[in-house]
Write a protein that holds these residues in place. Sequence first.
Motif, mmCIF file in Angstrom:
data_model
loop_
_atom_site.group_PDB
_atom_site.id
_atom_site.type_symbol
_atom_site.label_atom_id
_atom_site.label_comp_id
_atom_site.label_asym_id
_atom_site.label_seq_id
_atom_site.Cartn_x
_atom_site.Cartn_y
_atom_site.Cartn_z
ATOM 1 N N ARG A 14 -4.543 8.375 -3.311
ATOM 2 C CA ARG A 14 -3.305 8.567 -2.555
ATOM 3 C C ARG A 14 -3.565 8.476 -1.060
ATOM 4 O O ARG A 14 -4.513 9.056 -0.539
ATOM 5 C CB ARG A 14 -2.716 9.937 -2.891
ATOM 6 C CG ARG A 14 -1.422 10.246 -2.161
ATOM 7 C CD ARG A 14 -0.844 11.552 -2.641
ATOM 8 N NE ARG A 14 0.376 11.885 -1.928
ATOM 9 C CZ ARG A 14 1.120 12.943 -2.197
ATOM 10 N NH1 ARG A 14 0.753 13.767 -3.164
ATOM 11 N NH2 ARG A 14 2.224 13.179 -1.512
ATOM 12 N N GLN A 15 -2.719 7.727 -0.403
ATOM 13 C CA GLN A 15 -2.723 7.646 1.054
ATOM 14 C C GLN A 15 -1.312 8.025 1.488
ATOM 15 O O GLN A 15 -0.383 7.236 1.357
ATOM 16 C CB GLN A 15 -3.089 6.237 1.522
ATOM 17 C CG GLN A 15 -4.476 5.804 1.053
ATOM 18 C CD GLN A 15 -4.770 4.361 1.389
ATOM 19 O OE1 GLN A 15 -4.177 3.791 2.302
ATOM 20 N NE2 GLN A 15 -5.690 3.762 0.653
ATOM 21 N N ASP A 16 -1.158 9.224 1.983
ATOM 22 C CA ASP A 16 0.166 9.819 2.143
ATOM 23 C C ASP A 16 1.150 8.955 2.913
ATOM 24 O O ASP A 16 2.290 8.761 2.502
ATOM 25 C CB ASP A 16 0.047 11.185 2.818
ATOM 26 C CG ASP A 16 -0.553 12.217 1.874
ATOM 27 O OD1 ASP A 16 -0.460 12.006 0.654
ATOM 28 O OD2 ASP A 16 -1.121 13.204 2.356
ATOM 29 N N HIS B 141 1.199 5.717 3.406
ATOM 30 C CA HIS B 141 1.547 4.516 2.647
ATOM 31 C C HIS B 141 2.460 4.873 1.482
ATOM 32 O O HIS B 141 3.467 4.226 1.233
ATOM 33 C CB HIS B 141 0.277 3.846 2.131
ATOM 34 C CG HIS B 141 0.540 2.688 1.218
ATOM 35 N ND1 HIS B 141 0.777 1.418 1.673
ATOM 36 C CD2 HIS B 141 0.626 2.617 -0.138
ATOM 37 C CE1 HIS B 141 0.982 0.608 0.650
ATOM 38 N NE2 HIS B 141 0.899 1.314 -0.465
ATOM 39 N N ASP B 142 2.113 5.944 0.760
ATOM 40 C CA ASP B 142 2.874 6.296 -0.432
ATOM 41 C C ASP B 142 4.280 6.766 -0.100
ATOM 42 O O ASP B 142 5.226 6.493 -0.831
ATOM 43 C CB ASP B 142 2.136 7.376 -1.230
ATOM 44 C CG ASP B 142 0.971 6.790 -2.022
ATOM 45 O OD1 ASP B 142 0.849 5.552 -2.028
ATOM 46 O OD2 ASP B 142 0.215 7.556 -2.620
ATOM 47 N N ARG C 124 -2.223 7.353 -5.803
ATOM 48 C CA ARG C 124 -1.030 6.837 -5.145
ATOM 49 C C ARG C 124 0.097 6.626 -6.146
ATOM 50 O O ARG C 124 -0.129 6.544 -7.362
ATOM 51 C CB ARG C 124 -1.345 5.531 -4.420
ATOM 52 C CG ARG C 124 -1.733 4.397 -5.345
ATOM 53 C CD ARG C 124 -1.804 3.058 -4.611
ATOM 54 N NE ARG C 124 -2.931 3.006 -3.693
ATOM 55 C CZ ARG C 124 -2.811 2.719 -2.409
ATOM 56 N NH1 ARG C 124 -1.623 2.486 -1.878
ATOM 57 N NH2 ARG C 124 -3.875 2.656 -1.635
ATOM 58 N N SER C 125 1.312 6.504 -5.626
ATOM 59 C CA SER C 125 2.465 6.275 -6.486
ATOM 60 C C SER C 125 2.463 4.830 -6.982
ATOM 61 O O SER C 125 1.809 3.958 -6.410
ATOM 62 C CB SER C 125 3.762 6.564 -5.725
ATOM 63 O OG SER C 125 3.846 5.725 -4.581
ATOM 64 N N GLN D 199 -1.904 10.959 -10.844
ATOM 65 C CA GLN D 199 -0.660 10.976 -10.076
ATOM 66 C C GLN D 199 0.035 12.327 -10.199
ATOM 67 O O GLN D 199 0.571 12.852 -9.220
ATOM 68 C CB GLN D 199 0.267 9.852 -10.555
ATOM 69 C CG GLN D 199 -0.209 8.462 -10.165
ATOM 70 C CD GLN D 199 0.663 7.368 -10.752
ATOM 71 O OE1 GLN D 199 1.158 7.484 -11.872
ATOM 72 N NE2 GLN D 199 0.845 6.289 -10.010
#
Length: 209
Positions: free
Chosen positions: A198-200, A202-203, A155-156, A149
């Motif tokens: 991470r999926q920008d 979505h995050d 992802r967050s 992270q």
Amino acid sequence: MPRTKEQYEALRAASLAKVQAAAITLFARRGFAATSMRDVARAAGISTGLIYRHYETKEELFAALVDYAAAGLHRVVERFGEAESPAELLDEFTRTFLTDLAGDGAFAEFFLIMNQAFMTHDESPQLQRLRTAHALLVDAVIALVGRGQERGEFRSGRPAELASCYLAALSGLATMRLLPDTRLAVPGPSTLMRLLLRQDDHDRGNARP
């Protein structure tokens, strides 16, 4: 012509490997209590007398497998601590696990044996060691997610929650492998890694303030 010492040792090693492989499968599928040394010998294709040359009791055999599993977990933990991309380290582990799952499944069956260890009240040193090694693995995955992270790879979210989802998926796949339903398919590494990567879009929508 009598066998040489090297030939004897090679035969003994091959026989031992068969015993351990058979025991892993039977302990994972039936459980420790429901598996006898005779069962292991039959599955390994050797005589009952020969298996007792390797291990005097079922408990001794199980202890050897637990020690082997614990050592393997420690190696994974050490690998996770290396200064490489967390995403690449976890992808490497995921691919190894899924390759095993699609093959003989020995590593996946160790996962099931670990689950059994947590459900028993046995406080033997071997099971305590396995529980400790598993706890170290969980901590290592959590730390790896946290590092990922920080590097913008994962992802967050709370690292412990993400690590729990990932490990639960592995455990579930190991269990599903025992089911007779042939419609079940081993997923690709990218499917599992989507739990973490991470999926920008979505995050950004779920980022904490």
